[in-house]
Design an enzyme around this catalytic site. Sequence first.
Site, PDB file in Angstrom:
ATOM      1  N   GLY A 219       0.826  -1.198   0.000  1.00 15.60           N
ATOM      2  CA  GLY A 219       0.000   0.000   0.000  1.00 15.60           C
ATOM      3  C   GLY A 219       0.863   1.252   0.000  1.00 15.60           C
ATOM      4  O   GLY A 219       2.091   1.183  -0.087  1.00 15.60           O
ATOM      5  N   ILE A 220       0.223   2.397   0.149  1.00 14.07           N
ATOM      6  CA  ILE A 220       0.926   3.670   0.115  1.00 14.07           C
ATOM      7  C   ILE A 220       1.529   3.969   1.482  1.00 14.07           C
ATOM      8  O   ILE A 220       1.018   3.517   2.502  1.00 14.07           O
ATOM      9  CB  ILE A 220      -0.030   4.802  -0.326  1.00 14.07           C
ATOM     10  CG1 ILE A 220       0.743   6.067  -0.722  1.00 14.07           C
ATOM     11  CG2 ILE A 220      -1.058   5.098   0.765  1.00 14.07           C
ATOM     12  CD1 ILE A 220      -0.123   7.081  -1.433  1.00 14.07           C
ATOM     13  N   GLY A 221       2.654   4.679   1.527  1.00 15.49           N
ATOM     14  CA  GLY A 221       3.196   5.133   2.797  1.00 15.49           C
ATOM     15  C   GLY A 221       4.587   4.616   3.089  1.00 15.49           C
ATOM     16  O   GLY A 221       5.151   3.795   2.370  1.00 15.49           O
ATOM     17  N   GLY A 222       5.139   5.117   4.196  1.00 15.43           N
ATOM     18  CA  GLY A 222       6.520   4.816   4.546  1.00 15.43           C
ATOM     19  C   GLY A 222       6.761   3.370   4.909  1.00 15.43           C
ATOM     20  O   GLY A 222       7.794   2.798   4.546  1.00 15.43           O
ATOM     21  N   ILE A 223       5.832   2.748   5.636  1.00 15.93           N
ATOM     22  CA  ILE A 223       6.077   1.381   6.099  1.00 15.93           C
ATOM     23  C   ILE A 223       6.051   0.385   4.937  1.00 15.93           C
ATOM     24  O   ILE A 223       6.976  -0.435   4.803  1.00 15.93           O
ATOM     25  CB  ILE A 223       5.090   0.990   7.211  1.00 15.93           C
ATOM     26  CG1 ILE A 223       5.325   1.884   8.445  1.00 15.93           C
ATOM     27  CG2 ILE A 223       5.255  -0.474   7.591  1.00 15.93           C
ATOM     28  CD1 ILE A 223       4.262   1.769   9.506  1.00 15.93           C
ATOM     29  N   GLU A 244      -2.351  -3.103  -6.232  1.00 17.56           N
ATOM     30  CA  GLU A 244      -3.139  -1.986  -6.759  1.00 17.56           C
ATOM     31  C   GLU A 244      -2.199  -0.896  -7.272  1.00 17.56           C
ATOM     32  O   GLU A 244      -2.285  -0.449  -8.399  1.00 17.56           O
ATOM     33  CB  GLU A 244      -4.014  -1.464  -5.618  1.00 17.56           C
ATOM     34  CG  GLU A 244      -4.550  -0.069  -5.759  1.00 17.56           C
ATOM     35  CD  GLU A 244      -5.134   0.407  -4.441  1.00 17.56           C
ATOM     36  OE1 GLU A 244      -5.954  -0.332  -3.865  1.00 17.56           O
ATOM     37  OE2 GLU A 244      -4.771   1.496  -3.978  1.00 17.56           O
ATOM     38  N   VAL A 319      -4.268   4.829  10.371  1.00 16.67           N
ATOM     39  CA  VAL A 319      -4.131   6.043  11.175  1.00 16.67           C
ATOM     40  C   VAL A 319      -4.237   5.681  12.652  1.00 16.67           C
ATOM     41  O   VAL A 319      -3.436   6.111  13.469  1.00 16.67           O
ATOM     42  CB  VAL A 319      -5.218   7.074  10.796  1.00 16.67           C
ATOM     43  CG1 VAL A 319      -5.128   8.310  11.696  1.00 16.67           C
ATOM     44  CG2 VAL A 319      -5.093   7.479   9.330  1.00 16.67           C
ATOM     45  N   GLY A 342      -7.713   0.594  -1.793  1.00 19.05           N
ATOM     46  CA  GLY A 342      -7.749  -0.851  -1.975  1.00 19.05           C
ATOM     47  C   GLY A 342      -7.500  -1.645  -0.710  1.00 19.05           C
ATOM     48  O   GLY A 342      -7.419  -2.877  -0.750  1.00 19.05           O
TER      49      GLY A 342
END
Length: 447
Positions: A219-223, A244, A319, A342
Amino acid sequence: MSFADEYRKKLVSADEAVRIVKSGDWIDFGSFLGQVRTLDKALAKRKDELSDVKIWTCVNPYPTEVNVADPEGDSFIWHSWHMSGADRKVAKTKAVYYSSIVYSELPRYVREHIEPLAVAMLQVTPMDKHGYFNFGPQATHTRAVCDRAQKIIVEVNEKQPRCLGGYEEAIHISEVDYIVEGENQPLAQIPAPPLSEVDQKIAQLILEDMHDGCCVQLGIGGIPNAVGMMIADSDLKDLGCHTEMLVDAYVHMHEAGKLSGSKKQTDPGKMVYTFALGTQILYDFIDDNTKCAIYPVNYTNKPAISSLNDNLITINNAVEIDLYGQICAESSGFRQISGTGGQFDFVLAGYLSRGGKSFVCMPSSYKAADGSIKSRICPTLPPGGIVTDTRSMAPIIVTEYGKFQQKGMSVWQRAEGLIGIAHPDTRDELIKAAQEQGIWRRSNKIS
């Protein structure tokens, strides 16, 4: 008539093309890197002539001229299937109307449920010798938008990479009403955020559950990016890609020889995705690359398809999460900050996959303005907090303090397990809240 002749016949200026928009129309502005820019400028000039023009978009990556020209939203009403940073800036001065989705269902929403579109506008690659304009790195629901629209305007951008399918990745000139040659502006460059120490700790915990032959969704993001970069430096091999969003980390994994795709049950050998967002490294990689296959989102994200891949590992962000296991991944109280995207689809798919696992990750805490430590694991979600993943979906939750498998756990077991991976400074407060809510039973597994 040759394709070249038809092209010349349909070629108009942006100002001429947007004359077909009327007050009260529903229109689509394109999604992701396919959002129009030259047509946006032209339509903004008509601000004083138009009212109540409703505009759809998804993950808008650019400052939009229609919103700059109309900060009150009298002429142009902005709608989003997934909020972006640019949308959050727009929301400071005018309403941005978010529509909640199960992303794999979005093409059907567009074809069957939304108001008919008067006009679809979208960025495309230059026409090929067969008369097709490729949609670039955003198949998503783009074909559905074209199917729903009464008129179609394409804005040609030579910087768009040509992304091979799959299916529903292009539109033929015979289906297009107007062609506008855009200003060939560079695509948005969206580098991954710097890796923090917390990101790396969480990523390492996830890598412990991976092995050769896994199929990876980030998915999106730093982790998720941290996981991808650590995979590139690991000893893992024969991994697959069914995701996705394609990001730079997948390029690094491929170049490190990790992504053979040979163990995949669907599209073996292919890196499957529905949109791409990253830097030029990524855009150059996907351009005309037969290793990659772009599909509409009702293929990539459909759990019944993605879960056919054994050992599917899905990695997404949150979050906050409450002690019952309800996950908010898209809002801060009443403020919408992103969208379901997604995550819902892939949390389901990871568990359905034979040998698969779904991880939802977040730092255990954040610092408030006064410097105090605030837990992202909450007694209950705050007022307005959106439940992205229900407690019954129950993926594995990971913080820098550990991971907790929620499946099959009772309410007190969940509370205990989640408090066990909360920031140590917040655990006593969470225990007190769990006691007050009647979901606490201390066992010998937690001190």
